[in-house]
Design a protein around this motif. Sequence first.
Motif, PDB file in Angstrom:
ATOM      1  N   ASN A 277       6.510   5.612  -4.045  1.00 38.96           N
ATOM      2  CA  ASN A 277       6.579   4.918  -5.334  1.00 38.96           C
ATOM      3  C   ASN A 277       7.990   4.494  -5.703  1.00 38.96           C
ATOM      4  N   SER A 278       8.978   5.232  -5.265  1.00 36.34           N
ATOM      5  CA  SER A 278      10.364   4.935  -5.662  1.00 36.34           C
ATOM      6  C   SER A 278      11.122   4.141  -4.599  1.00 36.34           C
ATOM      7  N   THR A 279      10.446   3.812  -3.509  1.00 35.20           N
ATOM      8  CA  THR A 279      11.104   3.079  -2.424  1.00 35.20           C
ATOM      9  C   THR A 279      10.862   1.585  -2.584  1.00 35.20           C
ATOM     10  N   PRO A 280      11.922   0.785  -2.543  1.00 36.58           N
ATOM     11  CA  PRO A 280      11.745  -0.673  -2.671  1.00 36.58           C
ATOM     12  C   PRO A 280      10.879  -1.238  -1.548  1.00 36.58           C
ATOM     13  N   LEU A 281      10.074  -2.245  -1.891  1.00 32.59           N
ATOM     14  CA  LEU A 281       9.204  -2.890  -0.907  1.00 32.59           C
ATOM     15  C   LEU A 281      10.012  -3.429   0.271  1.00 32.59           C
TER      16      LEU A 281
ATOM     17  N   LEU B 200       0.827  -1.200   0.000  1.00 31.74           N
ATOM     18  CA  LEU B 200       0.000   0.000   0.000  1.00 31.74           C
ATOM     19  C   LEU B 200       0.870   1.262   0.000  1.00 31.74           C
ATOM     20  N   LEU B 201       1.894   1.265   0.854  1.00 35.15           N
ATOM     21  CA  LEU B 201       2.780   2.431   0.890  1.00 35.15           C
ATOM     22  C   LEU B 201       3.581   2.557  -0.406  1.00 35.15           C
ATOM     23  N   ALA B 202       4.020   1.412  -0.946  1.00 32.25           N
ATOM     24  CA  ALA B 202       4.851   1.431  -2.155  1.00 32.25           C
ATOM     25  C   ALA B 202       4.074   1.895  -3.379  1.00 32.25           C
ATOM     26  N   THR B 203       2.765   1.657  -3.384  1.00 32.90           N
ATOM     27  CA  THR B 203       1.964   2.031  -4.560  1.00 32.90           C
ATOM     28  C   THR B 203       1.307   3.402  -4.415  1.00 32.90           C
TER      29      THR B 203
ATOM     30  N   VAL C  39      12.663  -2.246   1.688  1.00 32.44           N
ATOM     31  CA  VAL C  39      13.044  -1.174   2.626  1.00 32.44           C
ATOM     32  C   VAL C  39      11.862  -0.822   3.534  1.00 32.44           C
ATOM     33  N   ILE C  40      10.680  -0.668   2.935  1.00 29.72           N
ATOM     34  CA  ILE C  40       9.481  -0.314   3.709  1.00 29.72           C
ATOM     35  C   ILE C  40       9.176  -1.402   4.735  1.00 29.72           C
ATOM     36  N   ASN C  41       9.179  -2.655   4.293  1.00 29.71           N
ATOM     37  CA  ASN C  41       8.882  -3.772   5.201  1.00 29.71           C
ATOM     38  C   ASN C  41       9.940  -3.913   6.281  1.00 29.71           C
ATOM     39  N   SER C  42      11.190  -3.642   5.933  1.00 26.87           N
ATOM     40  CA  SER C  42      12.280  -3.748   6.913  1.00 26.87           C
ATOM     41  C   SER C  42      12.096  -2.753   8.050  1.00 26.87           C
ATOM     42  N   LEU C  43      11.730  -1.524   7.716  1.00 27.72           N
ATOM     43  CA  LEU C  43      11.525  -0.505   8.746  1.00 27.72           C
ATOM     44  C   LEU C  43      10.402  -0.903   9.700  1.00 27.72           C
ATOM     45  N   MET C  44       9.315  -1.463   9.162  1.00 29.82           N
ATOM     46  CA  MET C  44       8.202  -1.887  10.007  1.00 29.82           C
ATOM     47  C   MET C  44       8.615  -3.047  10.913  1.00 29.82           C
TER      48      MET C  44
END
Length: 368
Positions: A111-115, A104-107, A117-122
């Motif tokens: 948009n330019s952040t790899p999935l 959801l955040l990536a889309t 990276v987002i999942n790793s932070l969470m």
Amino acid sequence: MEKAKISTTQLFVLVVLFEMGSAILVGIAADAKQDAWMAILLGLAGGIMIFLVYYKLYMYYPNLPLTSYVQEITGKWLGRLIGLLYIVYFIYLAARVLRDFGELLATTIYNSTPLFVINSLMIITIIYAIHKGFEVLARVGEIYFGVVYLTAILGMLLITFSGLIHLGNLKPILENGLKPVIKTFLTQTINFPFGEMVVFTMLLPFVNDKEKVKIVCLSGMILSGINITITVVVNISVLGVNLFSKSTFPLLTTVGRIQIADFIERLDVLFMLYLVIGAFFKIAIYYYAAVAGAADIFQISNQGKLGFPIGIIVLFASITIASNYAEHIKEGLVIVPTYLHWPFQIIIPSMLLMIALFRNLKKKKSPS
């Protein structure tokens, strides 16, 4: 397991945040179209019946988590195998919710952040929170519960004042009869989110007032069910049946339409705020259940040692679980309910309860 104690208020908050979790974000019960709200209410009724099975097992073993009392009921080795399967199940569901969050955040805004990276932070944030102990997670839940409800009330008021709600979109009721509603109930809403209360079989031993567990959990489920139903009704009223059914994240689309006096608009931040909070608690509870269960099965006194390895497994599973989001959703709607949810939420607990009832009956009949 960790020697934690939580209050009934904290239990109620965790149930509500967990049940609402990602259910409000995605197009739950979309297959039932304008009757989606009926499928959700049926799912709530079914979920309550399933929870009563979990509660009865809890009453037999009030101080033991699922991974422990399954060994008492079925024997050591079979019980450990079943417990291990539940740990894998909890890890898998934590990974699915993490994937929902990341996609959801990536889309939308990243948009330019790899999935990855987002999942790793969470997951790093969740690993840290659980490392501090389950009591800390419960206290944080009390704080964010208020934030979630203030956000929800504000969003509802803004949608109403924007004149976006058209209740005519909910008609005709039962246009295609009860069949689509019943099918959606059996394949979706009884399992997601209400059947997912199975994870609380790992957490109920922490509650300090055991006599109130039943009413607190049922109240949390009912409040969550009402909130999810209202959200779906609003989404359909604003978007119409076709857009609601096709939208990946209908609530985001609904919030994106808020516009008052050409001044108040682009309020996606309200949705994103709820997304982060809801996803955090749902993933954290699944993740903690997996860590506590693994420590119990493998007799590891310090369960903190398992936090990081299991967190890494959840992270990589969330990335590799599907090649794209469409495949991820299809897997969740077709494969997961039949092969995972029904066995782990309904069939296995029901069999465990029957065995426990039989054993308890034999004990009562045997001479003292």
